[in-house]
Design a protein around this motif. Structure first.
Motif, PDB file in Angstrom:
ATOM      1  N   PHE A  91     -30.936  -7.721  53.763  1.00  0.00           N
ATOM      2  CA  PHE A  91     -30.491  -6.448  53.215  1.00  0.00           C
ATOM      3  C   PHE A  91     -30.340  -5.418  54.326  1.00  0.00           C
ATOM      4  O   PHE A  91     -29.705  -4.391  54.145  1.00  0.00           O
ATOM      5  CB  PHE A  91     -31.470  -5.952  52.149  1.00  0.00           C
ATOM      6  N   ALA A  92     -30.951  -5.671  55.477  1.00  0.00           N
ATOM      7  CA  ALA A  92     -30.849  -4.741  56.591  1.00  0.00           C
ATOM      8  C   ALA A  92     -29.940  -5.263  57.694  1.00  0.00           C
ATOM      9  O   ALA A  92     -29.446  -4.493  58.508  1.00  0.00           O
ATOM     10  CB  ALA A  92     -32.247  -4.478  57.167  1.00  0.00           C
ATOM     11  N   SER A  93     -29.692  -6.575  57.722  1.00  0.00           N
ATOM     12  CA  SER A  93     -28.982  -7.113  58.886  1.00  0.00           C
ATOM     13  C   SER A  93     -27.464  -7.137  58.710  1.00  0.00           C
ATOM     14  O   SER A  93     -26.754  -7.483  59.645  1.00  0.00           O
ATOM     15  CB  SER A  93     -29.509  -8.514  59.221  1.00  0.00           C
ATOM     16  N   LEU A  94     -26.960  -6.803  57.515  1.00  0.00           N
ATOM     17  CA  LEU A  94     -25.506  -6.730  57.332  1.00  0.00           C
ATOM     18  C   LEU A  94     -25.102  -5.271  57.146  1.00  0.00           C
ATOM     19  O   LEU A  94     -25.662  -4.577  56.302  1.00  0.00           O
ATOM     20  CB  LEU A  94     -25.066  -7.537  56.101  1.00  0.00           C
ATOM     21  N   ASN A  95     -24.127  -4.843  57.917  1.00  0.00           N
ATOM     22  CA  ASN A  95     -23.671  -3.456  57.812  1.00  0.00           C
ATOM     23  C   ASN A  95     -23.021  -3.223  56.444  1.00  0.00           C
ATOM     24  O   ASN A  95     -22.041  -3.892  56.106  1.00  0.00           O
ATOM     25  CB  ASN A  95     -22.666  -3.188  58.936  1.00  0.00           C
ATOM     26  N   ARG A 134     -14.863 -10.056  55.981  1.00  0.00           N
ATOM     27  CA  ARG A 134     -13.830 -10.354  56.972  1.00  0.00           C
ATOM     28  C   ARG A 134     -14.195  -9.712  58.311  1.00  0.00           C
ATOM     29  O   ARG A 134     -14.063 -10.332  59.368  1.00  0.00           O
ATOM     30  CB  ARG A 134     -12.478  -9.830  56.482  1.00  0.00           C
ATOM     31  N   TYR A 135     -14.715  -8.482  58.263  1.00  0.00           N
ATOM     32  CA  TYR A 135     -15.086  -7.792  59.498  1.00  0.00           C
ATOM     33  C   TYR A 135     -16.377  -8.374  60.078  1.00  0.00           C
ATOM     34  O   TYR A 135     -16.457  -8.683  61.273  1.00  0.00           O
ATOM     35  CB  TYR A 135     -15.274  -6.298  59.219  1.00  0.00           C
ATOM     36  N   PRO A 175     -21.084  -6.447  51.356  1.00  0.00           N
ATOM     37  CA  PRO A 175     -22.479  -6.919  51.254  1.00  0.00           C
ATOM     38  C   PRO A 175     -23.147  -6.573  49.922  1.00  0.00           C
ATOM     39  O   PRO A 175     -23.907  -7.381  49.391  1.00  0.00           O
ATOM     40  CB  PRO A 175     -23.169  -6.203  52.418  1.00  0.00           C
ATOM     41  N   HIS A 176     -22.868  -5.387  49.345  1.00  0.00           N
ATOM     42  CA  HIS A 176     -23.586  -5.022  48.119  1.00  0.00           C
ATOM     43  C   HIS A 176     -23.187  -5.888  46.933  1.00  0.00           C
ATOM     44  O   HIS A 176     -23.852  -5.874  45.902  1.00  0.00           O
ATOM     45  CB  HIS A 176     -23.376  -3.539  47.799  1.00  0.00           C
ATOM     46  N   GLU A 177     -22.089  -6.628  47.071  1.00  0.00           N
ATOM     47  CA  GLU A 177     -21.679  -7.504  45.973  1.00  0.00           C
ATOM     48  C   GLU A 177     -22.379  -8.852  46.030  1.00  0.00           C
ATOM     49  O   GLU A 177     -22.178  -9.678  45.153  1.00  0.00           O
ATOM     50  CB  GLU A 177     -20.163  -7.723  46.027  1.00  0.00           C
ATOM     51  N   GLN A 184     -28.117 -13.912  53.106  1.00  0.00           N
ATOM     52  CA  GLN A 184     -28.738 -14.662  54.192  1.00  0.00           C
ATOM     53  C   GLN A 184     -27.798 -15.774  54.663  1.00  0.00           C
ATOM     54  O   GLN A 184     -27.745 -16.082  55.842  1.00  0.00           O
ATOM     55  CB  GLN A 184     -30.086 -15.218  53.722  1.00  0.00           C
ATOM     56  N   ARG A 185     -27.011 -16.335  53.735  1.00  0.00           N
ATOM     57  CA  ARG A 185     -26.029 -17.340  54.134  1.00  0.00           C
ATOM     58  C   ARG A 185     -24.957 -16.715  55.032  1.00  0.00           C
ATOM     59  O   ARG A 185     -24.497 -17.342  55.990  1.00  0.00           O
ATOM     60  CB  ARG A 185     -25.366 -17.960  52.903  1.00  0.00           C
ATOM     61  N   VAL A 186     -24.562 -15.478  54.722  1.00  0.00           N
ATOM     62  CA  VAL A 186     -23.592 -14.790  55.576  1.00  0.00           C
ATOM     63  C   VAL A 186     -24.192 -14.568  56.968  1.00  0.00           C
ATOM     64  O   VAL A 186     -23.528 -14.772  57.988  1.00  0.00           O
ATOM     65  CB  VAL A 186     -23.161 -13.448  54.943  1.00  0.00           C
ATOM     66  N   ALA A 187     -25.466 -14.176  57.000  1.00  0.00           N
ATOM     67  CA  ALA A 187     -26.122 -13.960  58.299  1.00  0.00           C
ATOM     68  C   ALA A 187     -26.147 -15.252  59.105  1.00  0.00           C
ATOM     69  O   ALA A 187     -25.957 -15.236  60.328  1.00  0.00           O
ATOM     70  CB  ALA A 187     -27.535 -13.420  58.080  1.00  0.00           C
TER      71      ALA A 187
END
Lengths: 363, 393
Positions: free
Chosen positions: A114-118, A124-125, A166-168, A175-178
């Motif tokens: 929750f903190a590691s994704l802007n 995409r970004y 991220p909020h979606e 965590q998978r995105v990270a």
């Protein structure tokens, strides 16, 4: 401390017979702090003389309580913190101290998705940045490379996820995105610092299984840092148990958890929630970890250890072999003939347990 | 020590209560956040009974409504939280109360003295600029006006001893204590007025496993001695199985299963409970691939139609997508219930949800003999010569 002539690998280097992807040799970190009324200079001995090897296609788990130095170790391996002493070897060669040459081989996944994704950027970004910076998109177009990353972490349909913010996403999906972001640079080593502790219980296994899958499919060397020894047993090939900045025991995951040799590992296992256990365990050596500003002399566990001897307070024990690929930094396992140490130490533990029983009865 | 504790209040207005009596009876409790049509239903039709001397575990993931339930029962819910339906009856030593209709003055008397709460992140709940002693005596000053200064101080020291901290810590500030000790102080404060019900909301989540087990062993010991009932809220089901007598599992605001701890562990009747149990890797035996539960917990603004678990359920049938199941009382040696169509009449439950109930209790967290003595020595975390557990005294 960087003299490597009498270097002993932390655990099971032999069965692999290959150069480890990442290796820590005698890593030490002291944080200077100011403490007390006089503002004396003090030093927190966060990590002391830790050896660790990460092989390709394996998961190595570092298990410890808070303050045991496990996260500091992971950050040193990611080159976010410069070690006070010791060496990090990448592919058998001294690793560059920082920069892209290092970060495109070793990537860190942090605890809190929750903190590691802007929050103001879409997938995409977030996933496109590392591809662009490291130039790893290759012949695939940028969009296809991002979709490929999303598929590798099982976020499908990728066409939908690439548009999301991220909020979606739920905690597990974040965590998978990270993890996907770490994979974008095609690393050889993935350092995961408590990757599931912030996630809901029912989705933790999904992320652990993803890490296992990446190990098997992509032959990544993975470091799994955790406080949960049960999840380390589930995922890891080898486990290193840390206490107060030192590795106290290391070995193959199942063997170590089934036959723990170091008194601290035994304590940790008896305290872990375990509905399957037959009877209530006794906590031998309960208490709290020591201050790392002035750690106990000798073995750092000796003030709590139910089996402490005079020698324990004087000298820090080296890692003694206690089984195939298993080592324990405990004077109890000091034997002149290492070949039979497994059997000797097993009976020694039994003997000690029976010996300590009358003491408890007195209390 | 327990003798002193028993002397404070002797009069009893109600009939004599004994272990096993219902002390807290929650039925049909509904809590919403918001007033309009798009209000979030955080707790839906929750019914639970807490018996004297019992540890009732309430397990669920984040957003399952377990904390909201605790806040609603104690009427500490803040706006926009509203209790829309239900009844909470408290059968105390001093009489019966309807907690949802009681006026503010009654609630003020009941809270802490009979119904105490240890909140989540209790480690940060202590006032950092006051000593432990002044925070403990503050409670007594407000609720026990008959005690003088010395008596309050003695009682505060006694309370600290109760949770294994030496009395010289009364003059310490919270930052001088370790996390585990702060948590013990919070438990001591909750027990200060000898409550009959102790509600604990994730009290050990932020602590290390060794400290966690020490505190739970102490809690069980105190429960045995003082006889209060505990409502223990946590996300860690594997811990509850060793600690609780009875476990209620919540999902999307609903109680989906309720059973004695061992029965819940060995023979779950709801697919969510079975999935949750399959999310905790074991510490013994062969390593087997485990799957957890696919998908993620529902967004409470868009709870699925029918059974809220149906999108993640491997046994979902057509009826699950249309009608919500009710909490069915199931045949069992103990009291148990599950909210699943598979357990309803006319349906055949698959084998994993129809396992025979165990006959033994399994391992329990028990009070450690001599635990107090060991913990007294533990009072200084800097002290390098902490004695081994159970060896002193």
């Amino acid at each position: 401390m960087t003299d490597l002539s009498n270097y002993v690998p932390a655990h099971g280097a032999a069965p692999y017979g290959q150069v480890p992807a990442l290796e820590a040799r005698s890593l030490t970190k002291h944080f200077p702090v100011r403490g007390g009324w006089s503002m004396r200079k003090a030093v927190v001995h966060a990590v002391e003389d830790v050896n660790l090897v990460l092989h390709r296609g394996t998961v190595t788990s570092v298990v410890g309580e808070s303050g045991s130095g496990k996260s500091t170790l992971a950050r040193m391996l990611a080159r976010l913190i410069e070690p006070t002493a010791g060496q990090v070897l990448l592919d058998g060669k001294p690793a560059p101290s920082s920069g892209r040459a290092y970060s495109n081989l070793v990537q860190l996944v942090l605890q809190d998705p929750f903190a590691s994704l802007n929050p103001i950027h879409g997938m995409r970004y977030i996933l496109g940045r590392p591809l662009k910076i490291h130039g790893t998109a290759g012949e695939l177009g940028m969009d296809d490379a991002i979709k490929d990353l999303l598929r590798r972490v099982a976020l499908t349909p990728a066409e939908q996820f690439i548009e999301k913010m991220p909020h979606e996403l739920s905690g597990g999906q974040r965590q998978r995105v990270a993890i996907a972001r770490a994979l974008a640079v095609r690393p050889e080593v993935l350092l995961a610092d408590e990757p599931v502790s912030m996630l809901d219980v029912s989705i933790r296994l999904g992320v652990l299984n993803l890490l296992a899958d990446l190990r098997d499919r992509e032959r990544l060397a993975i470091l799994y840092v955790t406080h949960d020894i049960a999840s380390a047993r589930y995922l890891a090939d080898t486990i290193a148990v840390m206490y107060a900045g030192r590795v106290v025991e290391a070995g193959p995951a199942v063997q170590l958890t089934d036959r723990p040799q170091h008194p601290y590992t035994q304590l940790l296992l008896s305290a872990a929630p375990d509905p399957d256990r037959a009877e209530a365990p006794s906590l031998a050596g309960a208490g709290s970890p020591p201050s790392l500003v002035s750690p106990p002399s000798g073995c750092r566990f000796h003030p709590r250890c139910p089996f402490a001897m005079a020698k324990c307070a004087e000298q820090a024990p080296p890692a003694f072999p206690v089984g195939p690929g298993q080592t324990s930094a405990c004077w109890l396992h000091e034997t002149p003939t290492p070949k039979t140490s497994a059997t000797v130490s097993a009976s020694a533990v039994e003997e000690r347990t029976t010996r300590s029983a009358p003491d408890e009865a007195q209390g | 020590m327990s003798g002193l504790l028993g002397t404070q209040r002797t009069e009893s207005a109600g009939r004599p209560r004994s272990r096993g009596d219902v002390v807290l009876d929650i039925s049909g409790l509904c809590v919403d956040y918001g007033f309009t049509d798009d209000a979030v239903h955080a707790v839906v039709d929750a019914s639970l009974t807490l018996r004297r001397g019992e540890v009732l575990g309430l397990a669920g993931e984040s957003g399952s409504g377990k904390s909201t339930l605790a806040y609603a029962v104690t009427r500490l819910l803040r706006a926009p939280g509203v209790i829309t339906a239900g009844e909470v009856r408290f059968h105390g030593k001093a009489g019966d109360y309807d907690l949802l209709t009681a006026d503010a003055e009654t609630m003020r008397e009941l809270r802490w003295s009979q119904l105490a709460v240890v909140f989540q992140s209790a480690m940060n709940a202590l006032n950092p600029v006051l000593t432990i002693g002044s925070q403990l005596t503050d409670v007594l000053k407000a609720h026990r006006p008959d005690l003088n200064r010395q008596a309050r101080k003695d009682r505060a020291a006694e309370l600290l001893n109760l949770v294994g901290i030496t009395a010289d810590r009364l003059s310490s500030y919270p930052h001088e204590l370790s996390g585990g000790m702060r948590q013990r102080v919070m438990i001591a404060m909750a027990l200060a007025l000898e409550p009959e019900v102790l509600i604990m909301d994730e009290p050990t989540t932020a602590l290390d496993v060794v400290t966690q087990r020490e505190i739970l062993e102490e809690l069980v010991g105190l429960r045995d001695r003082l006889g209060f009932a505990v409502l223990f809220i946590t996300h860690d089901l594997s811990l509850l199985i060793e600690l609780a007598d009875t476990i209620a599992v919540m999902y999307a605001g609903r109680v989906v299963e309720y059973a004695p701890a061992a029965a819940l562990f060995r023979s779950p009747r709801h697919p969510y409970t079975a999935g949750l149990l399959n999310s905790f890797p074991g510490l013994h035996g062969e390593r087997v691939a485990m799957t957890g539960i696919p998908g993620s917990p529902p967004d409470l603004r868009h709870v699925p139609e029918g059974c809220p678990f149906n999108p993640r359920c491997r046994y979902a049938m057509d009826v699950c997508r249309q009608d919500a199941p009710v909490l069915l009382t199931l045949p069992s040696a103990g009291r148990r219930a599950a909210s699943c169509w598979l357990q309803a009449e006319g349906f055949i439950a698959p084998e994993p949800l129809a396992l025979p109930e165990p006959t033994t209790l399994g391992a329990r967290i028990v009070a450690r003999p001599g635990a107090l003595a060991a913990d007294l020595n533990d009072s200084d975390p800097q002290d390098p010569y902490i004695e081994a557990a159970g060896s002193a005294l």
